[in-house]
Design a protein around this motif. Structure first.
Motif: not given
Length: 121
Positions: A29-32, A48-55, A98-100, A105-107
């Motif tokens: 549904f979505s990837i946080n 190592v590195a992560t990138i949230p949905s806000d970029g 981390l995704l839904r 409901v919830g991720s």
């Protein structure tokens, strides 16, 4: 249900470059947040590195300036460009998301199977 499939690991000499890719598939549904962790023998799994949905991007201090993470929201993919590799970068690299999932409901966190990166001195 959800799969994270990595590619791009291998053996490289110190100072070289590698590019890792990860594709998330399934009933997403979505990837946080999406990114990479790594685990060297006898050590814990570390970010190592992560990138949230806000970029925005988050990097471990040890890779800042050498690694670049990028994300394609339309394709549910994340790449990690690794430059100026060092022997201490040797580890199994795991894709993380981390995704839904649709219908829930919830991720929650999902992991890929891991890809080996070996840097020779």
């Amino acid at each position: 249900q959800v799969q994270l499939v990595e590619s791009g690991g291998g053996l490289v000499q110190s100072g070289g470059s590698l590019r890792l890719s990860c594709a998330a598939s399934g009933s997403i549904f979505s990837i946080n947040s999406i990114g990479w962790y790594r685990q060297a023998p006898g050590k814990p799994r570390d970010l190592v590195a992560t990138i949230p949905s806000d970029g925005t991007t988050n990097y471990a201090d040890s890779v800042k300036g050498r690694f670049t993470i990028s994300r394609d929201n339309a394709k549910n993919t994340v790449d990690l460009q690794m430059n100026t590799l060092k022997p201490e970068d040797t580890a199994v690299y795991y894709c993380y998301a981390l995704l839904r999932v649709h219908g829930f409901v919830g991720s929650r966190v999902y992991w890929g199977q891991g890809t080996q990166v070996t840097v020779s001195s």
